[in-house]
Design a protein around this motif. Sequence first.
Motif, PDB file in Angstrom:
ATOM      1  N   ALA A  62       0.819  -1.207   0.000  1.00 16.38           N
ATOM      2  CA  ALA A  62       0.000   0.000   0.000  1.00 16.38           C
ATOM      3  C   ALA A  62       0.853   1.258   0.000  1.00 16.38           C
ATOM      4  CB  ALA A  62      -0.932  -0.003   1.206  1.00 16.38           C
ATOM      5  N   ASN A  63       1.998   1.198   0.680  1.00 16.07           N
ATOM      6  CA  ASN A  63       2.854   2.373   0.788  1.00 16.07           C
ATOM      7  C   ASN A  63       4.237   2.077   0.230  1.00 16.07           C
ATOM      8  OD1 ASN A  63       0.930   4.014   2.272  1.00 16.07           O
ATOM      9  ND2 ASN A  63       1.303   2.650   4.001  1.00 16.07           N
ATOM     10  N   HIS A  64       4.733   2.994  -0.577  1.00 18.76           N
ATOM     11  CA  HIS A  64       6.081   2.859  -1.084  1.00 18.76           C
ATOM     12  C   HIS A  64       7.086   3.223   0.013  1.00 18.76           C
ATOM     13  CE1 HIS A  64       4.370   2.320  -4.982  1.00 18.76           C
ATOM     14  NE2 HIS A  64       3.913   3.552  -5.075  1.00 18.76           N
ATOM     15  N   SER A  65       8.303   2.737  -0.147  1.00 14.24           N
ATOM     16  CA  SER A  65       9.351   3.079   0.804  1.00 14.24           C
ATOM     17  C   SER A  65       9.623   4.585   0.760  1.00 14.24           C
ATOM     18  CB  SER A  65      10.631   2.318   0.473  1.00 14.24           C
ATOM     19  OG  SER A  65      11.204   2.818  -0.729  1.00 14.24           O
ATOM     20  N   THR A  66      10.246   5.071   1.814  1.00  9.76           N
ATOM     21  CA  THR A  66      10.584   6.494   1.861  1.00  9.76           C
ATOM     22  C   THR A  66      11.456   6.887   0.670  1.00  9.76           C
ATOM     23  OG1 THR A  66      10.476   6.447   4.283  1.00  9.76           O
ATOM     24  CG2 THR A  66      11.655   8.293   3.274  1.00  9.76           C
ATOM     25  N   LYS A  67      12.413   6.010   0.330  1.00  9.22           N
ATOM     26  CA  LYS A  67      13.288   6.270  -0.803  1.00  9.22           C
ATOM     27  C   LYS A  67      12.497   6.420  -2.087  1.00  9.22           C
ATOM     28  CE  LYS A  67      17.185   4.202  -3.367  1.00  9.22           C
ATOM     29  NZ  LYS A  67      18.168   3.084  -3.379  1.00  9.22           N
ATOM     30  N   THR A  68      11.550   5.503  -2.323  1.00  7.91           N
ATOM     31  CA  THR A  68      10.766   5.541  -3.551  1.00  7.91           C
ATOM     32  C   THR A  68       9.832   6.737  -3.571  1.00  7.91           C
ATOM     33  OG1 THR A  68      10.868   3.154  -3.854  1.00  7.91           O
ATOM     34  CG2 THR A  68       9.077   4.292  -4.949  1.00  7.91           C
ATOM     35  N   GLN A  69       9.217   7.054  -2.459  1.00  9.34           N
ATOM     36  CA  GLN A  69       8.329   8.214  -2.402  1.00  9.34           C
ATOM     37  C   GLN A  69       9.071   9.487  -2.803  1.00  9.34           C
ATOM     38  OE1 GLN A  69       6.009   8.589   1.250  1.00  9.34           O
ATOM     39  NE2 GLN A  69       5.957   6.380   1.482  1.00  9.34           N
ATOM     40  N   GLU A  70      10.310   9.622  -2.292  1.00  8.23           N
ATOM     41  CA  GLU A  70      11.098  10.808  -2.596  1.00  8.23           C
ATOM     42  C   GLU A  70      11.485  10.840  -4.075  1.00  8.23           C
ATOM     43  OE1 GLU A  70      14.772  13.047  -3.274  1.00  8.23           O
ATOM     44  OE2 GLU A  70      14.728  10.854  -3.070  1.00  8.23           O
ATOM     45  N   LEU A  71      11.943   9.694  -4.596  1.00  5.25           N
ATOM     46  CA  LEU A  71      12.312   9.618  -6.009  1.00  5.25           C
ATOM     47  C   LEU A  71      11.103   9.824  -6.918  1.00  5.25           C
ATOM     48  CD1 LEU A  71      14.863   6.641  -6.145  1.00  5.25           C
ATOM     49  CD2 LEU A  71      15.302   8.996  -6.873  1.00  5.25           C
ATOM     50  N   LEU A  72       9.978   9.253  -6.527  1.00  3.12           N
ATOM     51  CA  LEU A  72       8.767   9.363  -7.339  1.00  3.12           C
ATOM     52  C   LEU A  72       8.280  10.807  -7.398  1.00  3.12           C
ATOM     53  CD1 LEU A  72       6.832   7.616  -8.983  1.00  3.12           C
ATOM     54  CD2 LEU A  72       5.475   7.269  -6.925  1.00  3.12           C
ATOM     55  N   GLN A  73       8.388  11.496  -6.296  1.00  6.19           N
ATOM     56  CA  GLN A  73       7.994  12.904  -6.272  1.00  6.19           C
ATOM     57  C   GLN A  73       8.883  13.730  -7.213  1.00  6.19           C
ATOM     58  OE1 GLN A  73       8.390  14.840  -2.446  1.00  6.19           O
ATOM     59  NE2 GLN A  73       6.956  16.452  -2.999  1.00  6.19           N
ATOM     60  N   ARG A  74      10.191  13.485  -7.147  1.00  7.88           N
ATOM     61  CA  ARG A  74      11.128  14.211  -7.996  1.00  7.88           C
ATOM     62  C   ARG A  74      10.939  13.846  -9.472  1.00  7.88           C
ATOM     63  NH1 ARG A  74      16.369  12.305  -5.385  1.00  7.88           N
ATOM     64  NH2 ARG A  74      17.247  13.009  -7.369  1.00  7.88           N
ATOM     65  N   LEU A  75      10.704  12.547  -9.720  1.00  9.84           N
ATOM     66  CA  LEU A  75      10.511  12.104 -11.102  1.00  9.84           C
ATOM     67  C   LEU A  75       9.220  12.687 -11.664  1.00  9.84           C
ATOM     68  CD1 LEU A  75      11.778  10.298 -13.304  1.00  9.84           C
ATOM     69  CD2 LEU A  75      10.366   8.419 -12.436  1.00  9.84           C
ATOM     70  N   GLY A  76       8.168  12.699 -10.859  1.00 12.56           N
ATOM     71  CA  GLY A  76       6.907  13.276 -11.305  1.00 12.56           C
ATOM     72  C   GLY A  76       7.042  14.751 -11.635  1.00 12.56           C
ATOM     73  N   ALA A  77       7.797  15.474 -10.820  1.00 12.54           N
ATOM     74  CA  ALA A  77       8.024  16.892 -11.086  1.00 12.54           C
ATOM     75  C   ALA A  77       8.809  17.075 -12.379  1.00 12.54           C
ATOM     76  CB  ALA A  77       8.768  17.526  -9.905  1.00 12.54           C
ATOM     77  N   ILE A  81      19.036  -0.133  -6.266  1.00 13.86           N
ATOM     78  CA  ILE A  81      17.627   0.010  -5.915  1.00 13.86           C
ATOM     79  C   ILE A  81      16.949  -1.343  -6.070  1.00 13.86           C
ATOM     80  CG2 ILE A  81      16.888   0.606  -8.260  1.00 13.86           C
ATOM     81  CD1 ILE A  81      14.903   2.589  -7.024  1.00 13.86           C
ATOM     82  N   SER A  82      16.015  -1.650  -5.207  1.00 14.86           N
ATOM     83  CA  SER A  82      15.309  -2.923  -5.303  1.00 14.86           C
ATOM     84  C   SER A  82      14.315  -2.879  -6.460  1.00 14.86           C
ATOM     85  CB  SER A  82      14.566  -3.216  -4.001  1.00 14.86           C
ATOM     86  OG  SER A  82      13.487  -2.303  -3.829  1.00 14.86           O
ATOM     87  N   ASN A  83      13.939  -4.058  -6.939  1.00 19.81           N
ATOM     88  CA  ASN A  83      12.915  -4.130  -7.975  1.00 19.81           C
ATOM     89  C   ASN A  83      11.606  -3.521  -7.488  1.00 19.81           C
ATOM     90  OD1 ASN A  83      14.017  -5.767 -10.367  1.00 19.81           O
ATOM     91  ND2 ASN A  83      14.607  -7.046  -8.629  1.00 19.81           N
ATOM     92  N   LEU A  84      11.290  -3.739  -6.220  1.00 21.08           N
ATOM     93  CA  LEU A  84      10.049  -3.198  -5.658  1.00 21.08           C
ATOM     94  C   LEU A  84      10.081  -1.674  -5.636  1.00 21.08           C
ATOM     95  CD1 LEU A  84       7.326  -3.856  -4.365  1.00 21.08           C
ATOM     96  CD2 LEU A  84       8.490  -3.950  -2.146  1.00 21.08           C
ATOM     97  N   ASP A  85      11.223  -1.099  -5.276  1.00 20.12           N
ATOM     98  CA  ASP A  85      11.334   0.356  -5.245  1.00 20.12           C
ATOM     99  C   ASP A  85      11.331   0.951  -6.651  1.00 20.12           C
ATOM    100  OD1 ASP A  85      11.338   0.655  -2.513  1.00 20.12           O
ATOM    101  OD2 ASP A  85      13.514   0.688  -2.306  1.00 20.12           O
TER     102      ASP A  85
END
Length: 409
Positions: free
Chosen positions: A3-18, A78-82
């Motif tokens: 349900a929740n991505h790791s902190t690392k992925t959340q941060e990367l996803l936010q930057r990638l989305g921007a 990075i993990s496959n999941l992340d």
Amino acid sequence: MFANHSTKTQELLQRLGAFFDQHIYPNEGRHHAELDAYRRAGNPWQVLPLIDELKVVARAAGLWNMFLPHAYKGQGGISNLDYAPLCELMGRVSWSSEVFNCSAPDTGNMETLERYATDAQKQRWLEPLLDGQIRSGFLMTEPAVASSDATNIQCSIRREGDEYVINGRKWFSSGAGNPRCAIFIVMGKTDADAPRHAQQSMVLVPRDAKGVTVLRPLTVFGYDDAPHGHMEVVLDNVRVPVDNILLGEGRGFEIAQGRLGPGRIHHCMRSIGAAERALEMMVDRLQARVAFGKPLAEQSIWHERIAESRCMIDQARLLTLNAAHMMDTVGNKAAKAEIAMIKVVAPNMSCKVVDWAIQAHGAAGVSQDFWLAEAYAHQRTVRIVDGPDEVHRNAIAKIELAKRAATRR
């Protein structure tokens, strides 16, 4: 569980989305215009200025080589999941992954080199690939045999002294059209008399080696996918040093299995991103168009298709995240059933959602004015690449049959 991505992925996803909002989506028109200009000039097989410009920006933003599961000299890790939600986002725009040095077949080739190459091979080929200086191709599929069975591969790799002599014809060699493609990973047969799964080997062949001829680009539903391309390549008495072998003679099938697992899941991640964008386009179109006195979005048939699309996308995403988790925790080999399942489910799902989005757009959906026709061509192709549906369904069935047989012993 996912349900929740790791902190690392959340941060990367936010930057990638921007980054997508600022640099990718606004430049889709420019990308098309640059490629169209090269095509009208008679040579679409050129690096687009836009891609080079955005690579510099992406690298400066720390959005580079995010795919590599095992860090190599500070790159990746990075993990496959992340990586899954990041790769999904890249699937929304087909050319975007190259901006982040995360595009196929380079990702699979770099993982192969990181896992199986010697230190000298890594220095010669992996490091410039990770640095974005060159690109690569993977030459496995052949026109003369059913290449879904990798043991059918007939390309000859014969040792003569300190060299291998390679003869064969490959096709749908993705990436071989790019002018920066400098290295091929070639799968061929070194010993026809060895056990079935020990006949094949993989060898590194420089793109500019004598005897390498790129005959033509092959289209996919009329798309040439320039400047990436899917090329037909002839290898005519190509000679490379014996040091160019990967892992050793007879290890090609083993390497293929190790390479294709990550490649398959990356395809599925991108397929989910494509389906997600297609659903958004479908909903927008249905709300904007009126037929028979009311918005299309109020027609009951479209309620069903919208709902079914959401269910199918989320189901495929969860199955993909589970496979990624399995790969990270028990390894690619132990996760073979999960990988096979997503390779069947994700592209079939994406084909269906994109097809409904095309239907919602009417004639416009199959035109060049919308991304959907290109998306459908690509998603339909994913049902074949890295093993067709039938091969994966067969593997899943065998695993289930073996499980039940084991309980009866």
